[in-house]
Design an enzyme around this catalytic site. Structure first.
Site, short mmCIF file in Angstrom:
data_model
loop_
_atom_site.label_atom_id
_atom_site.label_comp_id
_atom_site.label_asym_id
_atom_site.label_seq_id
_atom_site.Cartn_x
_atom_site.Cartn_y
_atom_site.Cartn_z
N SER A 1 0.82 -1.21 0.00
CA SER A 1 0.00 0.00 0.00
C SER A 1 0.86 1.27 0.00
O SER A 1 1.81 1.40 0.77
CB SER A 1 -0.93 0.01 1.22
OG SER A 1 -1.67 1.22 1.26
N LYS B 1 -13.29 -5.19 1.56
CA LYS B 1 -14.23 -4.12 1.21
C LYS B 1 -15.69 -4.56 1.33
O LYS B 1 -16.55 -3.77 1.71
CB LYS B 1 -13.93 -3.60 -0.19
CG LYS B 1 -12.58 -2.90 -0.28
CD LYS B 1 -12.32 -2.31 -1.64
CE LYS B 1 -10.96 -1.63 -1.68
NZ LYS B 1 -10.69 -0.98 -2.97
N GLU C 1 -24.53 7.20 -0.31
CA GLU C 1 -25.26 6.67 -1.46
C GLU C 1 -24.33 5.90 -2.40
O GLU C 1 -24.72 4.87 -2.95
CB GLU C 1 -25.94 7.82 -2.22
CG GLU C 1 -27.14 8.40 -1.48
CD GLU C 1 -28.20 7.36 -1.18
OE1 GLU C 1 -28.49 6.53 -2.07
OE2 GLU C 1 -28.75 7.37 -0.07
#
Length: 268
Positions: A77, A128, A140
């Site tokens: 990462s 995730k 949303e």
């Protein structure tokens, strides 16, 4: 006599000062202790013997905000490097670290970060989808993606967001100067990363979108969940093995790898 008159006046002044001091002390005590709601007075009283209240305020204002990126693997990462550059540019007092989570220990790790006072975390492969289930509030775009890459901790609330798609599209269109509109796009994978970028890609109005995955079922589910309501182009779902039969020899303008193959140098 003059001396007695002087002494009387002296005692009167001392008595007046003592009375004023008592009144002042009484008022001060009433302000700090009798009024239990006035916490500022209490802190001010304590501050006389320790440090002024503004010294504590300065510590609170400058308290470091702690963040992390969670994944497995995680050594690849670049998020800590990116956020260090962000810290230097914005002069924000923050720390950002990479945290390796056990494959079966994502939720307990997140709770540990919450308990330690972390402000939030980013989530990468393979958590995730699990992060989405963990949240009790969703933006949303996170709801649309069905996956979360950003966790925001606030009291007993964990809010989830997904910035994968908007970040990817903005980077390709603004930094690389390549527009999705009227382009033929190939998306590899149907996991959390792919779900996060699917809707923003469709909203960028490509001419066609081909989604390739190991299993058709997962890719079809992703399309039915997101793309049907926002379909503005031809969408094809296929497996990696069947990616280039005669009917799919349309050249692609943009290829997006949303699989974990790039992390391990393994083949699709």
């Amino acid at each position: 006599s003059l001396d007695s008159t002087h002494n009387i006046k002296k005692h009167q002044k001392l008595a007046h000062k003592k009375s004023a001091s008592q009144q002042k002390t009484h008022h001060f005590n009433a302000y700090t202790f009798d009024d239990k709601k006035n916490s500022f007075g209490l802190y001010f009283f304590i501050g006389i013997f320790t440090s002024p209240p503004w010294a504590n305020w300065k510590k609170i204002v400058s308290m470091t905000d702690h963040y992390a990126v969670i994944g497995n693997p995680i050594a690849h990462s670049k998020s800590p490097i990116i956020h260090e550059a962000f810290r230097l540019q914005t002069h924000q007092d923050l720390s950002y670290e990479a945290v390796l989570a056990p494959l079966d220990g994502f939720a307990p790790l997140v709770q540990t970060l919450v308990d330690k006072g972390y402000r939030g975390a980013n989530v990468t492969v393979p958590f995730k989808l699990e992060a989405y289930q963990l949240c009790n509030a969703l933006t949303e775009r996170a709801k649309s993606a069905g996956a979360v890459n950003t966790l925001i901790f606030a009291k007993d609330n964990i809010q989830g967001d997904n910035t994968d798609g908007v970040g990817l599209v903005n980077d390709i269109e603004q930094n690389l100067q390549v527009r999705f509109a009227d382009k033929h796009v190939l998306l590899l994978g149907a996991g959390g990363a792919a779900q996060g970028v699917l809707l923003p890609i469709l909203l960028a109005q490509p001419a066609s979108l081909t989604i390739a995955n190991r299993t058709l079922e997962k890719a079809h589910f992703m399309v039915q969940r997101v793309a049907v309501a926002h379909a503005v182009c031809n969408i094809t779902v296929t497996t990696f093995e069947n990616l280039f039969p005669p009917q799919l020899k349309q050249p692609f303008d943009i290829v997006i790898n949303a699989t974990s193959a790039g992390l391990t140098a393994s083949c699709l």
